[in-house]
Design an enzyme around this catalytic site. Structure first.
Site, PDB file in Angstrom:
ATOM      1  N   GLU A 151       0.976  -0.723   0.354  1.00 52.77           N
ATOM      2  CA  GLU A 151       0.067  -0.193   0.424  1.00 52.77           C
ATOM      3  C   GLU A 151       0.645   1.255  -0.087  1.00 52.77           C
ATOM      4  OE1 GLU A 151      -2.797  -0.670   3.328  1.00 52.77           O
ATOM      5  OE2 GLU A 151      -4.179  -1.735   1.773  1.00 52.77           O
ATOM      6  N   GLU A 157      -7.182  -7.784  -0.632  1.00 53.81           N
ATOM      7  CA  GLU A 157      -7.521  -7.416   1.073  1.00 53.81           C
ATOM      8  C   GLU A 157      -8.513  -7.568   1.285  1.00 53.81           C
ATOM      9  OE1 GLU A 157      -4.951  -4.936   3.191  1.00 53.81           O
ATOM     10  OE2 GLU A 157      -3.153  -5.051   2.333  1.00 53.81           O
TER      11      GLU A 157
END
Length: 710
Positions: free
Chosen positions: A302, A385
């Site tokens: 991320e 995710e």
């Protein structure tokens, strides 16, 4: 495990027979090559190896019992090292089948494990006599076999495993949040839910707590975890960082990085920082490479939510390629927005860009956006995710999400053949001092994470699966699985052991010299951040002492300063014939793991002011619990097969009965389990206690703090 297993192979294997299936003529040069390989294996195993023509079925049956054992042991020893090696079909097969031949690269087994051989391949097949077959292929045969080597790749906007389309239905299970004794239990429950892939982070700070001091045993034995996952039939998506977030202390970075001078810039192309990353990956990745299925691994995590240093990302790719080669699928994960993908991805075919987004959000526009950041035909939709729940901070209600709502969102992804990884499949526990923290727009908006990382996941922190979310998600996955799901394992049995009487044996101040190594302490005109000592701390308790020497009566508690309240403390006026000492016990509650305040140093970070004037002349004690039993003198709780615990010699530590100290102290309790079948899972209740840390048999379970929720 490898050394024990190969030792078993050595003991069981007295004689190898190398055979050639009939029907394929062998040239003189090929025959010599076979004999040469047999000799090489003889040298490796220290046993005789002979070549012989095809034997009769009767002879094969006469030797079958012993040969089956030898082959299975040999296969097990190779399989445990090479996830590319698939389980063999039944040994009762009457003839070797081309489609069942599996190629194992890098052969050579010795007492130190497997060693790579650059010009040698070996094929193991189900053979009627169950002999070890070393094939002597023609060039055409060799090419066909190589075409069938295990392979994982991306083509036509799909994942392909061994030339078959593959839908990733995975889940995060973090080895470092589970006692190793329960790794298999949690993985089997993930298997029964229908998962075919496990995703896990690798926290740098767990494996290198001090510079160049590496830990890869116990709960940090990543190799054992990967081998177990392979044995149970999983693929593994490995997130090697170097930054992982994960609600883990400092996002997985070792705290000593904050103490490097001059300061380094984490998650950047800062050369000094990349030197440390290179040293870490040079230790880690060579351990991982032999275990990868056609290899694979992530780059950063991320990053688009943190920065946009493309040079940094390219440096990580280059470094990873040096270790794992060019055939590896490397991937990034970023939020499903144009801004985060612009910053966090590397365009082109070299790195696959995956996405994550809020559960329940429409995934298909995000998957279409994902395609713009991958090469044409190289963008299978993947939510790396898919949030099955959420994290919880101290003082908050335990996060919960509806099981049916979560299952419907999962169905929306799987129904159109997209891939998904459940975050989390099983959350586990932030043992020790590894729980992280979040911060808002200002540093004072600080929210430390619980010791529990249950995450409201389908496999609960305790390992229980008899719950609505597990059942709902399993029901969805079952509709899209290519295989029949295994039966669901039962919940682990739990037992209440009753009340345990806790006895106070020492005050913290009374044993400072035992919990703080004098050589690690310091005297300073101003307070010093605790990173300098390897122990850092967020919540300060203030104490005063009016006594020239010693701690017999103990410092008196004055009040508490907390980072998120930012208030002053009023010091009471006392009359003292000598100087008054001020004690400040500072606690680290978890370093920030996400966002702009990642550089989260702990301790006292400014001058301490009394009526506006700075206090000087500090003596600093970095407190370590690494040797907790030195304080207690005995293991406080007895295991099965232990003799009854003898009474501790607590007189050296126990304070007088009239000691008024009510501050930080050590308490000990014990109980005995006499029968092996009475060893069960259990819970510890902290009802009526305030705040502290709990150890069981020297193992740091983590922080406890039973406070009212907001």
């Amino acid at each position: 495990i490898p050394s024990l297993l190969t030792s078993t192979v050595y003991e069981a294997t007295r004689h190898f027979v190398v055979s050639r299936p009939s029907g394929n003529p062998v040239s003189d040069s090929q025959a010599k090559a076979c004999q040469s390989r047999a000799s090489a294996l003889s040298d490796v195993f220290g046993r005789s190896i002979e070549t012989e023509p095809m034997a009769s079925s009767q002879t094969g049956r006469r030797r079958s019992t012993r040969k089956v054992i030898v082959l299975l042991l040999f296969v097990a020893s190779i399989g445990i090292f090479f996830p590319a090696f698939s389980p063999l079909p039944a040994v009762s097969s009457s003839r070797p089948h081309r489609h069942s031949i599996k190629q194992v690269r890098a052969i050579g087994i010795g007492q130190k494990g497997l060693h790579k051989s650059e010009n040698m391949t070996m094929h193991v097949v189900p053979y009627p006599k169950n002999n070890l077959w070393i094939p002597c292929q023609s060039p055409a045969e060799k090419k066909n076999l190589q075409d069938e080597a295990p392979r994982f790749e991306i083509l036509h906007d799909k994942f392909w495993k061994d030339n078959e389309p593959f839908q990733i239905i995975g889940g995060d299970v973090h080895y470092f949040r589970i006692p190793p004794e329960y790794w298999e239990d949690r993985l089997l429950k993930a298997k029964a839910m229908g998962l075919n892939t496990i995703q896990t982070y690798i926290p740098w700070n767990l494996h290198e707590p001090q510079p160049q001091q590496f830990v890869f045993d116990g709960i940090a034995n990543i190799e054992a975890f990967l081998k177990l996952a392979y044995r149970l039939g999983f693929l593994v998506m490995l997130r090697a960082g170097p930054y992982i977030c994960a609600e883990w202390d400092l996002g997985g970075f070792p705290l000593w990085l904050l103490n490097v001078e001059p300061p380094i810039r984490l998650r950047s192309s800062d050369h000094a920082y990349l030197v440390f990353v290179e040293k870490w990956w040079s230790m880690l990745l060579p351990k991982i490479v032999p275990l990868l299925y056609n290899n694979g691994g992530p780059i950063e995590n991320e990053y688009g939510s943190f920065g946009d240093d493309k040079s940094y990302l390219h440096s990580l790719v280059k470094l990873a390629r040096q270790h794992v080669g060019d055939d590896v699928i490397l991937y990034t994960t970023d939020g499903g927005t144009r801004e985060t993908l612009d910053k966090g991805t590397i365009r082109g075919a070299d790195v696959f860009s995956a996405v994550d987004f809020s559960t329940g959000e429409n995934p298909w526009p995000i998957f279409e956006l994902q395609k713009k950041y991958n090469a044409p035909g190289k963008s299978p939709p993947l939510s790396s995710e898919f949030y099955t729940g959420w994290l919880t901070h101290w003082g908050e209600k335990i996060a919960k999400t509806d099981a049916n709502w979560t299952a419907a969102a999962l169905d929306n992804i799987l129904s159109r053949n997209a891939s998904v990884v459940l975050y989390m499949a099983h959350g586990g526990t932030n043992f020790g001092f590894y729980s992280g923290a979040n911060a808002g727009q200002i540093s004072a908006d600080y929210k430390p994470d619980l010791t529990s990382y249950d995450y409201d996941a389908p496999i609960q922190e305790s390992g229980d699966v008899d719950n609505p979310k597990y059942k709902a998600l399993r029901s969805v996955i079952k509709r899209y699985s290519r295989y029949q799901l295994p039966p669901v394992p039962a919940n682990n049995v739990k037992k209440a052991y009753g009340r345990v009487k806790m006895e106070r044996v020492a005050s913290l101040f009374g044993v400072l010299n035992m919990v703080s190594d004098p050589k690690d302490g310091a005297q300073s005109d101003q307070p010093v951040p605790m990173e300098s000592f390897g122990k850092v701390h967020d919540r300060a308790q203030i104490f005063m002492l009016c006594q020239p020497t010693g701690y017999a009566s103990g410092p008196a508690y004055v009040g508490t300063i907390e980072r998120w309240l930012n208030r002053n403390i009023t010091i009471p006026h006392i009359t003292c014939s000598s100087s008054v000492s001020l004690f400040i016990l500072v606690e680290n509650m978890g370093r920030v793991n996400y966002g702009q305040f990642l550089y989260d140093k702990k301790g006292i970070l400014s001058s301490v002011l009394l009526d506006g004037s700075p206090l000087r002349g500090w003596k600093i004690f970095p407190i370590s619990f690494d040797h907790i039993n030195n304080i207690l003198f005995t293991n406080p709780i007895a295991h099965v097969a232990h003799p009854l615990v003898q009474k501790s010699n607590k007189m050296l530590l126990k304070e007088s009965e009239d000691d008024p100290l009510k501050g930080p102290a050590f308490h000990v309790g014990q109980f005995v389990i006499n029968e092996t079948d009475q060893v069960k899972d259990t819970y510890i209740s902290f009802r009526g206690w305030s705040k502290g840390v709990c150890f069981v048999n020297g193992f740091n379970l983590g922080r406890y703090w039973p406070i009212e929720v907001t």
